[in-house]
Design a protein around this motif. Structure first.
Motif, PDB file in Angstrom:
ATOM      1  N   LYS A 173      54.416   9.180  32.657  1.00  0.00           N
ATOM      2  CA  LYS A 173      53.742  10.574  32.342  1.00  0.00           C
ATOM      3  C   LYS A 173      53.640  11.146  34.041  1.00  0.00           C
ATOM      4  O   LYS A 173      54.185  10.778  34.580  1.00  0.00           O
ATOM      5  CB  LYS A 173      51.974   9.948  32.757  1.00  0.00           C
ATOM      6  CG  LYS A 173      51.086  11.550  32.364  1.00  0.00           C
ATOM      7  CD  LYS A 173      49.545  11.569  32.778  1.00  0.00           C
ATOM      8  CE  LYS A 173      49.067  12.326  32.202  1.00  0.00           C
ATOM      9  NZ  LYS A 173      47.518  11.858  31.701  1.00  0.00           N
ATOM     10  N   MET A 223      52.816   3.088  28.371  1.00  0.00           N
ATOM     11  CA  MET A 223      53.447   3.007  29.581  1.00  0.00           C
ATOM     12  C   MET A 223      54.109   1.845  30.063  1.00  0.00           C
ATOM     13  O   MET A 223      53.471   1.217  29.529  1.00  0.00           O
ATOM     14  CB  MET A 223      52.371   4.329  30.351  1.00  0.00           C
ATOM     15  CG  MET A 223      51.779   5.879  29.434  1.00  0.00           C
ATOM     16  SD  MET A 223      52.002   7.146  29.929  1.00  0.00           S
ATOM     17  CE  MET A 223      51.132   8.150  29.175  1.00  0.00           C
ATOM     18  N   TYR A 240      49.579   9.250  19.867  1.00  0.00           N
ATOM     19  CA  TYR A 240      48.703   8.388  21.483  1.00  0.00           C
ATOM     20  C   TYR A 240      48.212   6.811  20.487  1.00  0.00           C
ATOM     21  O   TYR A 240      47.928   6.106  21.982  1.00  0.00           O
ATOM     22  CB  TYR A 240      47.190   9.493  21.197  1.00  0.00           C
ATOM     23  CG  TYR A 240      47.705  10.917  22.080  1.00  0.00           C
ATOM     24  CD1 TYR A 240      48.437  10.699  23.760  1.00  0.00           C
ATOM     25  CD2 TYR A 240      47.488  11.694  21.409  1.00  0.00           C
ATOM     26  CE1 TYR A 240      48.569  11.592  23.912  1.00  0.00           C
ATOM     27  CE2 TYR A 240      48.250  13.147  22.377  1.00  0.00           C
ATOM     28  CZ  TYR A 240      48.231  12.758  23.974  1.00  0.00           C
ATOM     29  OH  TYR A 240      48.651  14.131  24.426  1.00  0.00           O
ATOM     30  N   VAL A 299      52.529  13.827  28.976  1.00  0.00           N
ATOM     31  CA  VAL A 299      53.202  12.634  28.085  1.00  0.00           C
ATOM     32  C   VAL A 299      54.729  12.638  27.736  1.00  0.00           C
ATOM     33  O   VAL A 299      54.363  13.864  26.837  1.00  0.00           O
ATOM     34  CB  VAL A 299      52.573  12.090  27.348  1.00  0.00           C
ATOM     35  CG1 VAL A 299      52.605  10.667  26.548  1.00  0.00           C
ATOM     36  CG2 VAL A 299      50.927  11.913  27.953  1.00  0.00           C
TER      37      VAL A 299
END
Length: 88
Positions: free
Chosen positions: A43, A1, A31, A48
């Protein structure tokens, strides 16, 4: 992220399922790629969303050195197995 306010992701963005389909892998592998920092995401409202440019960069790297794909997917699979046994 994206790790800070100065890190921006570019449009278009894909969901985890769309990314898995695009790469030809499972959602779990997507993931894991996120966790390893191989692809970038944000997010938004609990979802996501993955930057398509980072997926294309990953695909380009895998085309240049296809053995990396096996190593990345093996690493993700090994990590999932390790975590499965930790939960027991």
């Amino acid at each position: 992220m994206a790790s800070s306010d100065t890190d921006f992701v570019s449009l278009p963005l894909l969901t985890v399922s769309e990314t898995a389909k695009y790469l030809g892998v499972s959602r779990k592998i997507v993931y894991q790629l996120l966790e390893f920092g191989d692809i970038r995401a944000v997010k938004r409202k609990g979802a996501v969303l993955i930057e398509k440019a980072s997926i294309e960069t990953l695909n380009l790297a895998l085309e240049i050195a296809p053995e990396n794909k096996i190593a990345r997917l093996s690493r993700a699979s090994a990590y999932m197995k390790l975590n499965r046994y930790r939960c027991l």
